[in-house]
Design a protein around this motif. Sequence first.
Motif, PDB file in Angstrom:
ATOM      1  N   TRP A 174      -7.574   7.103  14.509  1.00  0.00           N
ATOM      2  CA  TRP A 174      -7.641   8.177  15.513  1.00  0.00           C
ATOM      3  C   TRP A 174      -9.046   8.751  15.614  1.00  0.00           C
ATOM      4  CZ3 TRP A 174      -4.666   9.096  19.406  1.00  0.00           C
ATOM      5  CH2 TRP A 174      -3.322   8.716  19.357  1.00  0.00           C
ATOM      6  N   LEU A 175      -9.726   8.902  14.481  1.00  0.00           N
ATOM      7  CA  LEU A 175     -11.097   9.429  14.513  1.00  0.00           C
ATOM      8  C   LEU A 175     -12.033   8.470  15.243  1.00  0.00           C
ATOM      9  CD1 LEU A 175     -11.510  10.976  10.951  1.00  0.00           C
ATOM     10  CD2 LEU A 175     -11.507  12.174  13.144  1.00  0.00           C
ATOM     11  N   ARG A 176     -11.912   7.165  14.941  1.00  0.00           N
ATOM     12  CA  ARG A 176     -12.761   6.167  15.604  1.00  0.00           C
ATOM     13  C   ARG A 176     -12.507   6.127  17.105  1.00  0.00           C
ATOM     14  NH1 ARG A 176     -10.921   2.852  11.486  1.00  0.00           N
ATOM     15  NH2 ARG A 176      -9.637   1.686  12.965  1.00  0.00           N
ATOM     16  N   SER A 177     -11.268   6.352  17.496  1.00  0.00           N
ATOM     17  CA  SER A 177     -10.913   6.236  18.911  1.00  0.00           C
ATOM     18  C   SER A 177     -11.315   7.467  19.721  1.00  0.00           C
ATOM     19  CB  SER A 177      -9.404   6.029  19.055  1.00  0.00           C
ATOM     20  OG  SER A 177      -8.708   7.243  18.808  1.00  0.00           O
ATOM     21  N   GLY A 178     -11.626   8.545  19.058  1.00  0.00           N
ATOM     22  CA  GLY A 178     -11.953   9.770  19.771  1.00  0.00           C
ATOM     23  C   GLY A 178     -10.730  10.431  20.388  1.00  0.00           C
ATOM     24  N   GLY A 179      -9.542  10.063  19.907  1.00  0.00           N
ATOM     25  CA  GLY A 179      -8.309  10.681  20.374  1.00  0.00           C
ATOM     26  C   GLY A 179      -7.595   9.936  21.485  1.00  0.00           C
ATOM     27  N   THR A 180      -8.193   8.852  21.976  1.00  0.00           N
ATOM     28  CA  THR A 180      -7.559   8.039  23.017  1.00  0.00           C
ATOM     29  C   THR A 180      -7.566   6.590  22.552  1.00  0.00           C
ATOM     30  OG1 THR A 180      -8.367   9.529  24.726  1.00  0.00           O
ATOM     31  CG2 THR A 180      -7.618   7.369  25.447  1.00  0.00           C
ATOM     32  N   LEU A 181      -6.377   6.022  22.369  1.00  0.00           N
ATOM     33  CA  LEU A 181      -6.274   4.662  21.864  1.00  0.00           C
ATOM     34  C   LEU A 181      -6.290   3.638  22.995  1.00  0.00           C
ATOM     35  CD1 LEU A 181      -3.427   5.146  19.219  1.00  0.00           C
ATOM     36  CD2 LEU A 181      -5.894   5.107  18.821  1.00  0.00           C
ATOM     37  N   SER A 182      -7.037   2.561  22.776  1.00  0.00           N
ATOM     38  CA  SER A 182      -7.030   1.435  23.712  1.00  0.00           C
ATOM     39  C   SER A 182      -5.737   0.640  23.486  1.00  0.00           C
ATOM     40  CB  SER A 182      -8.233   0.528  23.454  1.00  0.00           C
ATOM     41  OG  SER A 182      -8.088  -0.132  22.201  1.00  0.00           O
ATOM     42  N   LEU A 200       0.599   0.095  11.893  1.00  0.00           N
ATOM     43  CA  LEU A 200       0.356   1.006  10.774  1.00  0.00           C
ATOM     44  C   LEU A 200       1.505   1.986  10.585  1.00  0.00           C
ATOM     45  CD1 LEU A 200      -3.430   1.720  11.333  1.00  0.00           C
ATOM     46  CD2 LEU A 200      -2.412   0.518   9.375  1.00  0.00           C
ATOM     47  N   VAL A 201       2.067   2.492  11.681  1.00  0.00           N
ATOM     48  CA  VAL A 201       3.187   3.428  11.570  1.00  0.00           C
ATOM     49  C   VAL A 201       4.391   2.739  10.928  1.00  0.00           C
ATOM     50  CG1 VAL A 201       4.874   4.785  12.880  1.00  0.00           C
ATOM     51  CG2 VAL A 201       2.441   4.975  13.392  1.00  0.00           C
ATOM     52  N   LEU A 202       4.651   1.498  11.310  1.00  0.00           N
ATOM     53  CA  LEU A 202       5.746   0.758  10.685  1.00  0.00           C
ATOM     54  C   LEU A 202       5.481   0.547   9.195  1.00  0.00           C
ATOM     55  CD1 LEU A 202       6.508  -1.903  13.422  1.00  0.00           C
ATOM     56  CD2 LEU A 202       7.951   0.025  12.751  1.00  0.00           C
ATOM     57  N   GLU A 203       4.241   0.223   8.855  1.00  0.00           N
ATOM     58  CA  GLU A 203       3.884   0.039   7.448  1.00  0.00           C
ATOM     59  C   GLU A 203       4.031   1.357   6.686  1.00  0.00           C
ATOM     60  OE1 GLU A 203       0.176  -1.400   4.595  1.00  0.00           O
ATOM     61  OE2 GLU A 203      -0.016  -1.640   6.763  1.00  0.00           O
ATOM     62  N   TRP A 204       3.584   2.448   7.311  1.00  0.00           N
ATOM     63  CA  TRP A 204       3.700   3.765   6.675  1.00  0.00           C
ATOM     64  C   TRP A 204       5.165   4.121   6.433  1.00  0.00           C
ATOM     65  CZ3 TRP A 204       6.196   8.117   8.364  1.00  0.00           C
ATOM     66  CH2 TRP A 204       5.992   9.271   7.589  1.00  0.00           C
ATOM     67  N   ALA A 205       6.011   3.883   7.441  1.00  0.00           N
ATOM     68  CA  ALA A 205       7.437   4.206   7.308  1.00  0.00           C
ATOM     69  C   ALA A 205       8.077   3.406   6.183  1.00  0.00           C
ATOM     70  CB  ALA A 205       8.152   3.945   8.629  1.00  0.00           C
ATOM     71  N   ARG A 236       0.855  -1.190   0.000  1.00  0.00           N
ATOM     72  CA  ARG A 236       0.000   0.000   0.000  1.00  0.00           C
ATOM     73  C   ARG A 236       0.884   1.230   0.000  1.00  0.00           C
ATOM     74  NH1 ARG A 236      -4.425  -0.290   4.564  1.00  0.00           N
ATOM     75  NH2 ARG A 236      -2.632  -0.610   5.921  1.00  0.00           N
ATOM     76  N   SER A 237       0.362   2.312  -0.539  1.00  0.00           N
ATOM     77  CA  SER A 237       1.114   3.557  -0.547  1.00  0.00           C
ATOM     78  C   SER A 237       1.087   4.174   0.847  1.00  0.00           C
ATOM     79  CB  SER A 237       0.511   4.537  -1.549  1.00  0.00           C
ATOM     80  OG  SER A 237      -0.734   5.026  -1.069  1.00  0.00           O
ATOM     81  N   ALA A 238       2.043   5.059   1.093  1.00  0.00           N
ATOM     82  CA  ALA A 238       2.090   5.764   2.368  1.00  0.00           C
ATOM     83  C   ALA A 238       0.794   6.551   2.577  1.00  0.00           C
ATOM     84  CB  ALA A 238       3.308   6.689   2.416  1.00  0.00           C
ATOM     85  N   ALA A 239       0.243   7.112   1.516  1.00  0.00           N
ATOM     86  CA  ALA A 239      -1.002   7.878   1.619  1.00  0.00           C
ATOM     87  C   ALA A 239      -2.168   6.991   2.055  1.00  0.00           C
ATOM     88  CB  ALA A 239      -1.322   8.551   0.288  1.00  0.00           C
ATOM     89  N   GLU A 240      -2.226   5.765   1.527  1.00  0.00           N
ATOM     90  CA  GLU A 240      -3.294   4.842   1.913  1.00  0.00           C
ATOM     91  C   GLU A 240      -3.181   4.461   3.388  1.00  0.00           C
ATOM     92  OE1 GLU A 240      -4.327   2.179  -1.955  1.00  0.00           O
ATOM     93  OE2 GLU A 240      -2.272   2.022  -1.182  1.00  0.00           O
ATOM     94  N   VAL A 241      -1.963   4.184   3.831  1.00  0.00           N
ATOM     95  CA  VAL A 241      -1.746   3.816   5.224  1.00  0.00           C
ATOM     96  C   VAL A 241      -2.047   5.010   6.123  1.00  0.00           C
ATOM     97  CG1 VAL A 241      -0.081   2.941   6.906  1.00  0.00           C
ATOM     98  CG2 VAL A 241      -0.036   2.084   4.557  1.00  0.00           C
ATOM     99  N   ASN A 242      -1.649   6.204   5.686  1.00  0.00           N
ATOM    100  CA  ASN A 242      -1.921   7.416   6.461  1.00  0.00           C
ATOM    101  C   ASN A 242      -3.425   7.615   6.650  1.00  0.00           C
ATOM    102  OD1 ASN A 242      -1.097   9.794   7.840  1.00  0.00           O
ATOM    103  ND2 ASN A 242      -1.690  10.993   6.047  1.00  0.00           N
ATOM    104  N   GLU A 243      -4.203   7.334   5.616  1.00  0.00           N
ATOM    105  CA  GLU A 243      -5.663   7.447   5.739  1.00  0.00           C
ATOM    106  C   GLU A 243      -6.196   6.488   6.793  1.00  0.00           C
ATOM    107  OE1 GLU A 243      -8.185   9.418   4.578  1.00  0.00           O
ATOM    108  OE2 GLU A 243      -6.474  10.666   4.037  1.00  0.00           O
ATOM    109  N   GLU A 244      -5.639   5.284   6.840  1.00  0.00           N
ATOM    110  CA  GLU A 244      -6.081   4.313   7.843  1.00  0.00           C
ATOM    111  C   GLU A 244      -5.695   4.764   9.248  1.00  0.00           C
ATOM    112  OE1 GLU A 244      -5.931  -0.455   8.805  1.00  0.00           O
ATOM    113  OE2 GLU A 244      -5.310   0.253   6.827  1.00  0.00           O
TER     114      GLU A 244
END
Length: 61
Positions: free
Chosen positions: A28-36, A46-51, A15-23
């Motif tokens: 973050w939007l689904r989590s409301g800003g606080t990740l479980s 995802l960050v590793l995949e994006w990098a 996947r492109s970095a842009a696609e991973v960035n969208e995910e």
Amino acid sequence: MLHIMSTTVEAASERSAAEVNEEIRALWLRSGGTLSVEQRAEYQRLVLEWAAAAPQPSQAA
């Protein structure tokens, strides 16, 4: 039952970095800003995949 998530980036993803960035943004939007704990593991994956997909800057000569 405990499931362990791998933190390795799957090369087959391609996947492109842009696609991973969208995910990442959607996570973050689904989590409301606080990740479980589970969401943090997904975020790290995802960050590793994006990098891996992000264009590498060329080294100056």
